[in-house]
Design an enzyme around this catalytic site. Structure first.
Site: not given
Ligand code: PEP
Ligand code: MG
Length: 552
Positions: A196, A490
């Site tokens: 995270h 991308c």
């Protein structure tokens, strides 16, 4: 014992090698959250251990209260998913197992409250990590961070200024949410690039290096360090030149971001009027927030697998909708490109260990799960300009199968289907694939890796200008244009200053880049001249291979 160190200002540079978790370079004073554990070897006398235990409990209660406050603030900002994660820290701080470990260390061994809190959290974390479950390994970082926070609360130390480079063993999500706003960079002894902390750092544009090893924890509070998130290194005792280069880069980044935010409504259009759509690679609300600030026109890549890397089993329809909705609901009326799970390889959740296939091949082995995911994306993406992207495509047949499955779940809603072109096979079959797709998206990270034989980390900065890669991209863009469908890039090359103009010259319609890079890429687009980059790309294609565009 803390090992002897060279003086802060003397001695040659010391370079610690880790892994890049978020790009950018910064120089600053270290704010050390975890030292090597130079605990005073004081034993609490038996008569005072009761009070010491109470101090430890107060530390845990205060930590829980702080975490609750952080979660509330996150909710106020609409960052519910991060708030949920932070709230699990509250439960950890109240965990009877943790409390009983702390009590034992104090009552039986006479440890001081702060050390007992850290040690108990470390023990609990080590046990979680031993289970070799990536989901629990992440939780292990969170437990450590709760222990650290409780220890700081028990000490009653005033909160330190956190302006500077955060140095820690690992960082929990609450630490990042709370500290990252003031931090200028992050360096961790442990941690992973998909943790995270790394995701938040990337979204906020904070340079971050992880996996530096125990050497990082020998850094002294206040010591000047350079964090180079592009090269994955931390430099102690940086020399004057390195400091000045790092300062320059950090200043450029700051100015670039301010400019980007100020010009978020100015279209990304080359000097000669060629329009490029700049989208964001974003999988979390935090990333989307930053992308919006910088003027992203939508999301070009939501890596759905990153949201379930620790899942113990295939996520249910509801679990997927719950995770996707917070992101997609913010994209009403805008492009929202959700990629189907690209599980496999370095993105294998526990329940798929041992699986050999990757991407769409792996999904097609579990058609019921694929249908569930399609239904969840359609449900969560209602109201967006929804695009579904198929990873690791190698043939048009895979696309046809997905389209057949998608029909019944659409229920009248519109969704378009695209193929990732990230394998040499896909690029070689681009014409056939394009005739069954509504758009193509070139994944330069995997493409360069597979074509040039680089590993994944190298491939993030690999030269897409290599003629073998250039030709495959050129073939893909031509195939898309013949089929009259848009083509985007991308992979990391889309935000590489050298590669990006070449991609535009080859004819890319959209660039999808990390949230923190959106503004910079839009600015670059405005500075280039389309006819010039077209000529340059043409020259590169011919110069290196002599055989020109036809032979791939
Ligand atoms: C790529 O391969 O370039 C890509 C965008 O996909 P990922 O990085 O998720 O593999
Ligand atoms: Mg890929």
């Amino acid at each position: 014992m803390r090992p002897a160190r060279a003086g802060r200002l003397s001695g040659p540079e010391l370079i610690l090698h880790g892994v890049s978790a978020a790009p950018g370079t910064t120089v600053g004073r270290a704010v050390v959250l975890d030292g090597t554990g130079a605990n005073p070897s004081v034993t609490v006398p038996p008569a005072q251990r009761g009070e010491e235990g109470a101090r430890a409990r107060r530390g845990l209660e205060a930590a829980a209260a702080e975490l609750e406050e952080i979660a509330k603030e996150l909710r106020r900002d609409g960052r519910d998913d991060e708030a949920d994660i932070v709230e699990t820290g509250v439960l950890m701080a109240m965990d009877p197992g943790l409390i009983s470990r702390v009590d034992t260390l104090i009552a039986e061994l006479g440890w001081q409250a702060p050390e007992a809190l850290r040690e108990a959290a470390d023990q609990a974390a080590a046990e979680l990590a031993l289970l070799q479950d990536p989901m629990l390994a992440l939780r292990a970082d969170d437990v450590r961070s709760v222990g650290r926070r409780a220890a700081a609360c028990a000490t009653g130390a005033l909160k330190r200024a956190t302006e500077g480079v955060l140095i820690a063993a690992t960082l929990g999500p609450a630490d990042v949410a709370e500290l990252a706003q003031k931090a200028t960079g992050i360096a961790l002894a442990g941690g992973g690039v998909t943790a995270h902390a790394a995701i938040v750092a990337r979204s906020l544009g904070l340079p971050m290096v992880v996996g530096l090893g125990a050497g990082a924890l020998e850094i002294e509070d206040g010591e000047e360090v350079v964090v180079d998130g592009d090269r994955g290194i931390l430099v102690r005792r940086p020399d004057a030149q390195r400091v000045s280069v790092a300062r320059g880069k950090a200043e450029n980044r700051r100015v670039a971001r301010e400019t980007a935010v100020a010009r978020r409504l100015v279209p990304a259009q080359t000097r000669d009027g060629h329009r490029i759509r700049v989208l964001a690679n974003a999988s979390t609300v935090a990333e989307l927030h930053e992308a919006d600030q910088q003027g992203a026109e939508g999301v070009g890549l939501l890596r759905s697998e990153l949201l379930f890397l620790e899942a113990p089993t295939w996520p249910s329809f509801k679990e997927q909708v719950d995770v996707l909705r917070p992101v997609l609901s913010r994209l009403a009326g805008r492009v929202a490109t959700v990629r189907l799970f690209d599980f496999g390889g370095d993105k294998t959740p526990p329940f798929l260990r041992g699986a050999r296939a990757r991407g769409i091949d792996l999904l097609l082995e579990s058609p019921a799960q694929l249908k569930t995911q399609l239904a969840a994306i359609v449900e969560a993406g209602g109201g967006t300009e929804l695009r579904i992207l198929v990873p690791m495509v190698t043939s048009s047949g895979q696309l046809r199968t997905v389209r057949e499955m998608l029909g019944p779940v659409l229920g009248g809603q519109r969704a378009v289907l695209g193929a990732m072109i990230e394998t040499p096979e896909a690029a070689l079959r681009a014409t056939e694939i394009a005739s069954h797709a509504d758009f193509l998206s070139i994944g330069t990270n995997d493409l360069t890796q597979l074509v040039l034989g680089f590993d994944r980390e190298q491939s993030r900065t690999a030269p897409v200008t290599d003629i073998r890669v250039l030709r495959l991209m050129d073939a893909t863009m031509r195939a898309a244009h013949v089929a009259r469908i848009p083509v985007d890039v991308c992979g990391e090359a889309a935000s590489d200053p050298k590669a990006m103009p070449i991609l535009v010259g080859l004819g890319v319609d959209e660039l999808s880049v990390a949230a923190a890079r959106v503004g910079q890429v839009r600015e670059w687009v405005r500075k280039i001249d389309f006819s010039a980059v077209e000529k340059e790309s043409e020259r590169l294609l011919h110069q290196a291979g002599h055989a020109g565009r036809q032979s791939i």
